[in-house]
Design an enzyme around this catalytic site. Structure first.
Site, PDB file in Angstrom:
ATOM      1  N   SER A  51       5.005  20.867 -23.894  1.00  0.00           N
ATOM      2  CA  SER A  51       4.900  19.817 -24.903  1.00  0.00           C
ATOM      3  C   SER A  51       3.756  20.081 -25.877  1.00  0.00           C
ATOM      4  CB  SER A  51       4.702  18.456 -24.216  1.00  0.00           C
ATOM      5  OG  SER A  51       5.791  18.159 -23.371  1.00  0.00           O
ATOM      6  N   ARG A  66       9.735  -5.679  11.994  1.00  0.00           N
ATOM      7  CA  ARG A  66       9.599  -4.579  12.942  1.00  0.00           C
ATOM      8  C   ARG A  66       8.470  -4.854  13.937  1.00  0.00           C
ATOM      9  NH1 ARG A  66      12.000  -0.277  15.531  1.00  0.00           N
ATOM     10  NH2 ARG A  66      10.503   1.425  15.842  1.00  0.00           N
ATOM     11  N   GLN A  98      -3.952  -4.322  11.942  1.00  0.00           N
ATOM     12  CA  GLN A  98      -4.915  -4.322  10.837  1.00  0.00           C
ATOM     13  C   GLN A  98      -4.711  -3.151   9.863  1.00  0.00           C
ATOM     14  OE1 GLN A  98      -8.821  -4.567  12.659  1.00  0.00           O
ATOM     15  NE2 GLN A  98      -8.767  -6.802  12.676  1.00  0.00           N
ATOM     16  N   GLN A 108       5.151   5.992   4.997  1.00  0.00           N
ATOM     17  CA  GLN A 108       4.379   6.078   6.241  1.00  0.00           C
ATOM     18  C   GLN A 108       4.586   4.837   7.092  1.00  0.00           C
ATOM     19  OE1 GLN A 108       2.732   8.842   6.845  1.00  0.00           O
ATOM     20  NE2 GLN A 108       1.736   8.325   8.773  1.00  0.00           N
ATOM     21  N   GLU A 153       5.691  11.879 -19.829  1.00  0.00           N
ATOM     22  CA  GLU A 153       4.986  11.182 -20.923  1.00  0.00           C
ATOM     23  C   GLU A 153       3.478  11.389 -20.855  1.00  0.00           C
ATOM     24  OE1 GLU A 153       7.149  10.617 -22.788  1.00  0.00           O
ATOM     25  OE2 GLU A 153       8.886  10.007 -21.622  1.00  0.00           O
ATOM     26  N   GLY A 154       3.072  12.580 -20.498  1.00  0.00           N
ATOM     27  CA  GLY A 154       1.650  12.912 -20.381  1.00  0.00           C
ATOM     28  C   GLY A 154       1.216  12.812 -18.930  1.00  0.00           C
TER      29      GLY A 154
END
Length: 384
Positions: free
Chosen positions: A132, A263, A274, A332, A359-360
Site C-alpha cells: 500500500s 459450563r 476468579q 481459551q 486499513e493500516g
C-alpha cells in the site's frame, strides 16, 4: 413504519438494526465463513434497510444520520458477521469518495445505485510489490483522447469478486490519482482469493487491469491528488474497522458470559472462578473503552474537526488489538470446544487477526500515533 429514531439509519433505530443482525445476519455467519461467499439475499436485505447508504447523511443523498450512526451500524453488523461488515466497509469507502470528489457525470451514473445497494463498490490500492506504499505504486493510468487507459495488478480487494464499481489508485504522469471504474469493463479480470485466515465470506479477489479503457469522467478529484484522496478514504475505512472491532469485542463478551453461565468445572460454574472473572472483566472493560474511542472519533467527524483523523487511528489501534486479545481469551475460556466450529469464538479469533492488518496495520497506527504525540506534545483531544 417505525418513528424516526435519534440514532439509526433512516427510520431504523440501533435496537432495530441489532435485532435485524440477530435474526438475519448472525445465524448465517458460520455459513458465509465456510462457503466463502455472502448469499445475495442478505445483500438485498441490507439494501431494503438502507444500510449501504449509511456513510452519507440524508442531506447528502444517503440514508444515515451522521458518523455516530455509521459507527453503530458497523458495530452491530461486525458483531454478527465480520465478512458482511467488510463488504459494507469497502462499499462505504467507494461511495464516500464518489460523493466527495467524483464528477457530476460519475455521480449521476453511480451514486443512487450505490446508496440503494443496487450496485456495490470496492477499494483497489494494494499491489504485489508495492503493498500500500504510494511511493512505489506500479499501476499506471495514461491519458488518451477519450479518457484514460489503466494497467496494473491489485491484491486483497475485499468484495472484488462481486463489486460493480472499483475505486482504483494508479500513477499518472502528474502523480498518483484515483479512478472510479466499472468492474464489468472488458479490460478487467478478477481472480478469487481462497482460504484466507479470516473474513472468508468477504469474497476477496485479485484485480488485473489490462489496457482498461475508461472515460475522462472516471478520474476522481484532481490528477496527482491520489494520496490525499486515499488518506480521506482510508480514514473512513479505519473508522469502520474500529467500529467493527467493537462488534467483535461485544460478540466475544456475549459468548464468554453465556458459556461461563452454563459450563461447570470443579463443581462450580465457570463464572465463579476468579481467573475466568478476570478474563470477562478485561473483555467487558475493553469493549466499553473501544466503543467510547470510536464514538469520540465519530463526534469529531460530525463536527468537522481535523482531530478526528488521529482519533480514528487511536480507536482503530486500540479496538483491533483488544478484539484480537478478547477473541484469544474467548477461545481459551471455551477450551477444546473453542477450537471447533461448534462455537463461533474460533471465527472471531481469525477475523480479529485480520483487523490488526487491514486499513493500516497496528504497527502503522503506532507510528502515526507516536508522531502525532511528539509533534503536539500529547495535546488532549477534546471529547466533543
Amino acid at each position: 413504519m417505525p418513528v424516526q429514531a435519534e440514532s439509526g439509519v433512516g427510520a431504523w433505530s440501533r435496537a432495530e438494526i441489532a435485532a435485524f443482525v440477530d435474526k438475519v445476519v448472525a445465524p448465517r455467519a458460520a455459513e458465509f465463513d465456510q462457503t466463502a461467499r455472502i448469499d445475495p439475499s442478505i445483500i438485498a436485505e441490507f439494501a431494503g434497510r438502507g444500510l449501504w447508504g449509511a456513510v452519507l447523511s440524508e442531506a447528502d443523498g444517503g440514508t444515515g444520520a451522521g458518523m455516530t450512526t455509521l459507527a453503530e451500524v458497523h458495530e452491530e453488523v461486525g458483531r454478527g458477521c465480520s465478512s458482511m461488515r467488510s463488504l459494507l466497509t469497502v462499499h462505504s469507502m467507494a461511495l464516500y469518495a464518489l460523493d466527495r470528489w467524483g464528477t457530476e457525470t460519475a455521480k449521476q451514473r453511480w451514486k443512487a445505485d450505490l446508496v440503494a445497494g443496487n450496485a456495490l463498490g470496492a477499494f483497489c490500492l494494494t499491489e504485489p510489490e508495492a503493498g500500500s506504499d504510494f511511493a512505489a505504486l506500479q499501476a499506471s493510468a495514461r491519458r488518451t483522447d477519450d479518457g484514460w487507459v489503466l494497467d496494473g495488478h491489485k491484491l486483497w480487494v475485499t468484495g472484488g469478486q462481486l463489486a460493480d464499481v472499483l475505486l482504483v489508485f494508479a500513477r499518472t504522469a502528474v502523480g498518483p490519482a484515483a479512478f472510479l471504474v466499472e468492474a464489468a469493463n472488458p479490460g478487467i479480470s478478477r481472480i478469487p482469493v481462497r482460504d484466507i485466515t479470516g473474513t472468508r465470506g468477504s469474497q476477496v479477489a485479485e484485480i488485473v487491469f489490462d489496457n482498461c479503457e475508461v472515460g475522462a469522467d472516471a478520474l476522481i478529484g484532481p490528477e496527482g491528488m491520489g494520496l490525499a484522496i486515499a488518506t480521506g478514504v482510508l480514514d473512513i475505512g479505519r473508522f469502520s474497522v474500529a467500529a467493527g472491532c467493537v462488534g467483535i469485542l461485544q460478540a466475544c463478551l456475549n459468548a464468554c458470559v453465556s458459556y461461563a453461565n452454563s459450563r461447570h468445572q470443579g463443581g462450580a460454574l465457570l463464572r465463579e472462578h476468579q481467573l475466568v472473572q478476570q478474563m470477562i472483566a478485561t473483555i467487558a472493560t475493553n469493549t466499553r473503552a473501544a466503543r467510547l474511542l470510536v464514538w469520540q472519533a465519530a463526534r469529531l467527524k460530525d463536527t468537522g474537526s481535523p482531530d478526528t483523523i488521529m482519533a480514528t487511528c487511536i480507536a482503530k489501534q486500540f479496538a483491533a488489538t483488544a478484539a484480537a486479545a478478547a477473541a484469544n481469551d474467548a477461545v481459551q475460556l471455551h477450551g477444546a470446544r473453542g477450537c471447533t466450529d461448534e462455537y463461533p469464538v474460533g471465527r472471531y479469533l481469525r477475523d480479529a487477526k485480520v483487523m490488526e492488518i487491514i486499513e493500516g496495520s497496528t504497527q502503522l497506527q503506532h507510528i502515526l500515533i507516536a508522531a502525532d504525540a511528539c509533534r503536539n506534545q500529547a495535546r488532549v483531544i477534546p471529547i466533543d
